[in-house]
Design a protein around this motif. Structure first.
Motif, PDB file in Angstrom:
ATOM      1  N   GLY A 182       0.697  -1.185   0.031  1.00 24.26           N
ATOM      2  CA  GLY A 182       0.056  -0.084  -0.155  1.00 24.26           C
ATOM      3  C   GLY A 182       0.682   1.359  -0.167  1.00 24.26           C
ATOM      4  N   ALA A 183       2.166   1.395   0.668  1.00 25.24           N
ATOM      5  CA  ALA A 183       2.951   2.270   0.542  1.00 25.24           C
ATOM      6  C   ALA A 183       3.426   2.778  -0.752  1.00 25.24           C
ATOM      7  N   TYR A 184       3.680   1.617  -1.482  1.00 29.03           N
ATOM      8  CA  TYR A 184       3.871   2.051  -2.801  1.00 29.03           C
ATOM      9  C   TYR A 184       2.972   2.635  -3.870  1.00 29.03           C
ATOM     10  N   VAL A 185       1.783   2.158  -3.423  1.00 28.15           N
ATOM     11  CA  VAL A 185       0.725   2.969  -4.059  1.00 28.15           C
ATOM     12  C   VAL A 185       0.433   4.380  -3.566  1.00 28.15           C
ATOM     13  N   GLY A 186       0.784   4.613  -2.131  1.00 26.68           N
ATOM     14  CA  GLY A 186       0.685   5.928  -1.701  1.00 26.68           C
ATOM     15  C   GLY A 186       1.812   6.999  -2.257  1.00 26.68           C
ATOM     16  N   LEU A 187       2.853   6.351  -2.554  1.00 31.25           N
ATOM     17  CA  LEU A 187       4.002   7.101  -3.151  1.00 31.25           C
ATOM     18  C   LEU A 187       3.398   7.311  -4.562  1.00 31.25           C
ATOM     19  N   GLY A 188       3.019   6.506  -5.436  1.00 28.62           N
ATOM     20  CA  GLY A 188       2.817   6.664  -6.534  1.00 28.62           C
ATOM     21  C   GLY A 188       1.571   7.716  -6.957  1.00 28.62           C
ATOM     22  N   LEU A 189       0.933   7.748  -5.870  1.00 28.81           N
ATOM     23  CA  LEU A 189      -0.100   8.891  -6.057  1.00 28.81           C
ATOM     24  C   LEU A 189       0.147  10.525  -6.092  1.00 28.81           C
ATOM     25  N   LEU A 190       1.448  10.400  -5.355  1.00 26.28           N
ATOM     26  CA  LEU A 190       2.148  11.818  -5.194  1.00 26.28           C
ATOM     27  C   LEU A 190       2.024  12.534  -6.544  1.00 26.28           C
ATOM     28  N   PRO A 191       2.810  12.034  -7.424  1.00 24.85           N
ATOM     29  CA  PRO A 191       2.872  12.692  -8.769  1.00 24.85           C
ATOM     30  C   PRO A 191       1.617  12.962  -9.452  1.00 24.85           C
ATOM     31  N   LEU A 192       0.626  11.929  -9.234  1.00 23.57           N
ATOM     32  CA  LEU A 192      -0.588  12.173 -10.103  1.00 23.57           C
ATOM     33  C   LEU A 192      -1.745  13.244  -9.330  1.00 23.57           C
ATOM     34  N   LEU A 193      -1.596  13.422  -8.031  1.00 19.47           N
ATOM     35  CA  LEU A 193      -2.666  14.086  -7.240  1.00 19.47           C
ATOM     36  C   LEU A 193      -2.097  15.530  -6.719  1.00 19.47           C
ATOM     37  N   ILE A 194      -0.707  15.788  -6.840  1.00 19.20           N
ATOM     38  CA  ILE A 194       0.047  17.101  -6.438  1.00 19.20           C
ATOM     39  C   ILE A 194       0.569  17.583  -7.914  1.00 19.20           C
ATOM     40  N   ALA A 195       1.839  17.140  -7.997  1.00 19.21           N
ATOM     41  CA  ALA A 195       2.292  17.634  -9.190  1.00 19.21           C
ATOM     42  C   ALA A 195       1.729  17.711 -10.658  1.00 19.21           C
ATOM     43  N   LEU A 196       0.957  16.895 -10.914  1.00 16.32           N
ATOM     44  CA  LEU A 196       0.337  16.841 -12.192  1.00 16.32           C
ATOM     45  C   LEU A 196      -0.585  18.055 -12.220  1.00 16.32           C
ATOM     46  N   PRO A 197      -1.618  18.155 -11.524  1.00 18.11           N
ATOM     47  CA  PRO A 197      -2.457  19.178 -11.203  1.00 18.11           C
ATOM     48  C   PRO A 197      -1.769  20.619 -11.390  1.00 18.11           C
ATOM     49  N   VAL A 198      -0.693  20.927 -10.476  1.00 17.86           N
ATOM     50  CA  VAL A 198       0.017  22.075 -10.596  1.00 17.86           C
ATOM     51  C   VAL A 198       0.601  22.382 -11.917  1.00 17.86           C
ATOM     52  N   ALA A 199       1.209  21.318 -12.286  1.00 18.09           N
ATOM     53  CA  ALA A 199       1.860  21.553 -13.713  1.00 18.09           C
ATOM     54  C   ALA A 199       0.932  21.920 -14.948  1.00 18.09           C
ATOM     55  N   TRP A 200      -0.316  21.341 -14.943  1.00 21.21           N
ATOM     56  CA  TRP A 200      -1.303  21.628 -15.773  1.00 21.21           C
ATOM     57  C   TRP A 200      -1.460  23.011 -15.715  1.00 21.21           C
ATOM     58  N   PHE A 201      -1.800  23.636 -14.672  1.00 17.47           N
ATOM     59  CA  PHE A 201      -2.205  24.956 -14.708  1.00 17.47           C
ATOM     60  C   PHE A 201      -0.907  25.980 -14.650  1.00 17.47           C
ATOM     61  N   LEU A 202       0.068  25.691 -14.145  1.00 18.38           N
ATOM     62  CA  LEU A 202       1.099  26.538 -13.993  1.00 18.38           C
ATOM     63  C   LEU A 202       2.454  26.635 -14.929  1.00 18.38           C
ATOM     64  N   PHE A 203       2.603  25.415 -15.654  1.00 17.61           N
ATOM     65  CA  PHE A 203       3.877  24.935 -16.114  1.00 17.61           C
ATOM     66  C   PHE A 203       3.755  25.418 -17.512  1.00 17.61           C
ATOM     67  N   ARG A 204       4.684  26.408 -18.030  1.00 16.28           N
ATOM     68  CA  ARG A 204       4.618  26.701 -19.437  1.00 16.28           C
ATOM     69  C   ARG A 204       6.069  27.021 -19.839  1.00 16.28           C
ATOM     70  N   ASP A 205       6.352  26.664 -21.067  1.00  9.90           N
ATOM     71  CA  ASP A 205       7.814  26.840 -21.598  1.00  9.90           C
ATOM     72  C   ASP A 205       7.526  28.591 -22.232  1.00  9.90           C
ATOM     73  N   THR A 206       8.611  29.045 -22.491  1.00 10.17           N
ATOM     74  CA  THR A 206       8.621  30.369 -23.182  1.00 10.17           C
ATOM     75  C   THR A 206       7.864  30.707 -24.482  1.00 10.17           C
TER      76      THR A 206
END
Length: 310
Positions: A182-206
Motif C-alpha cells: 500500500g505504501a508503494y501505491v501511496g507514493l505513486g499517487l503523489l505525482p498524480l494528485l499533486i505535481a500533475l494538477p499544478v503543472a497543468w495550470f502553471l507549467f509553461r515554456d517560453t
C-alpha cells in the motif's frame, strides 16, 4: 538537433522582478522534480528494503540492484527525453511522464518474489519516468530567467530536499497502516494528485507564454555535433559520473547503514530526514551563490562538504 542561444527579451531593474512573471514555472518545477524520478526511489528504497527482504528472502544487494537497473535505463532514456522535449515541448513530455511514472512506481507493490519482475518494474520506472527528471523542468526555468537564473534553478531543485524531509515519516506512516504494498501505491499517487494538477495550470515554456523573459527562437549556439567536439562538454559529462555515484550510493542505503550499526528504527527515522533538509538548504544557497560567484568554485566547495562528511 540545434541548441538555441538564449536571448533576454527584457531586463527588469531588479533581477528579482523575473519572479513576478516566472514564479509559476518555478513552483511547478519544484513539485515536478520533487515528486519525480530523481528523488523518490533514492529516498524511499531504504525504507522498503527490510520488508522486501523479509517477504521474499532477497539480500540487500539484490534489492538495491533495482537502483542499478534504473540508473542504466536512465542512461538510455535520458537523451531520448531530451530529444522529445526539443520536438514536442517540455510541458507535454513532463506531464505525460508524471502520469506514467506514478503508475509505474505503483507496480512495485505487485511484486511476487520474482527478481526478473522486480527489475523489470524498475526498468519501466526509469523509461516512463525519465521525463520527470530535472532535464525537462529546468529547461523551461532556464528560458524564463536570466539575471536570477541560479536562484530560480536552486528553488526548483529544492523539491528533492523537500521530498527527502517529508518522505521518511510519510512512508513510515503508510507502511504502518497499509503495509509496504500500500505504501508503494501511496507514493505513486503523489505525482498524480499533486505535481500533475499544478503543472497543468502553471507549467509553461517560453514559446507558450507572451510574458516570458527569455525566448529561444534566436539562431545561434552549438549544434549537437559541435557540442560533441567541445572539450568542455566532455569534461562536464565525465565529472558527472563520479558525482552521481557519490550521491547515489549513501542516500538509498542510509537506513541499512545506520541499522547495521545498532541504531534503532525510531532513531533512523528521525535522522534520515536531515539529508533532505541539508539538500534543501544547499539548493537555495547554491543557487544564490551561482548568481554572484564563479560557478566552478561554488561547485567545488559544495561538493567538497559531503565528501568530507563521508
Amino acid at each position: 538537433m540545434h541548441l538555441a542561444m538564449e536571448q533576454p527579451l527584457s531586463r527588469p531593474a531588479s533581477g528579482y522582478g523575473e519572479f513576478r512573471r516566472g514564479w509559476q514555472v518555478v513552483l511547478a518545477s519544484l513539485l515536478g522534480i520533487g515528486l519525480g524520478l530523481s528523488p523518490m526511489p533514492f529516498y524511499t528504497l531504504g525504507m522498503f528494503a527490510p520488508h522486501l527482504a523479509r517477504e521474499f528472502g532477497w539480500s540487500m544487494g539484490q534489492i538495491m540492484g533495482g537502483i542499478s537497473v534504473m540508473t542504466l535505463m536512465v542512461l538510455w532514456a535520458g537523451p531520448g527525453v531530451g530529444i522529445l522535449a526539443e520536438r514536442l515541448g517540455v510541458r507535454r513530455v513532463a506531464m505525460t511522464s508524471l502520469v506514467l511514472f506514478g503508475f509505474a512506481f505503483m507496480s512495485l507493490g505487485l511484486s511476487t518474489g520474482s527478481l526478473v519482475q522486480y527489475y523489470a518494474s524498475w526498468a519501466a520506472i526509469a523509461i516512463l519516468g525519465a521525463g520527470t527528471l530535472p532535464i525537462t523542468w529546468t529547461k523551461a526555468v532556464n528560458h524564463w530567467f536570466d539575471r536570477r537564473k541560479g536562484l530560480a534553478l536552486g528553488l526548483s531543485l529544492m523539491g528533492t530536499g523537500l521530498f527527502g524531509v517529508f518522505s521518511k515519516p510519510y512512508v513510515g506512516w503508510l507502511i504502518g497502516y497499509f503495509g509496504w504494498r500500500g505504501a508503494y501505491v501511496g507514493l505513486g499517487l503523489l505525482p498524480l494528485l499533486i505535481a500533475l494538477p499544478v503543472a497543468w495550470f502553471l507549467f509553461r515554456d517560453t514559446d507558450e507564454h507572451p510574458d516570458a523573459v527569455v525566448r529561444t527562437t534566436t539562431p545561434g549556439g552549438l549544434t549537437l555535433r559541435q557540442a560533441f567536439r567541445d572539450w568542455r562538454f566532455w569534461l562536464l559529462a565525465i565529472a558527472l559520473v563520479p558525482i552521481s555515484f557519490a550521491l547515489g550510493g549513501p542516500v538509498p542505503n542510509m537506513e541499512v547503514i545506520l541499522t547495521s550499526k545498532g541504531i534503532t528504527a525510531d532513531k533512523v527515522l528521525a535522522l534520515t530526514p536531515i539529508i533532505g533538509l541539508s539538500a534543501l538548504i544547499g539548493r537555495i544557497a547554491g543557487g544564490w551563490l551561482l548568481d554572484r560567484f564563479w560557478a566552478p568554485a561554488v561547485a567545488f566547495v559544495i561538493l567538497s562538504l559531503p565528501g568530507l562528511s563521508c
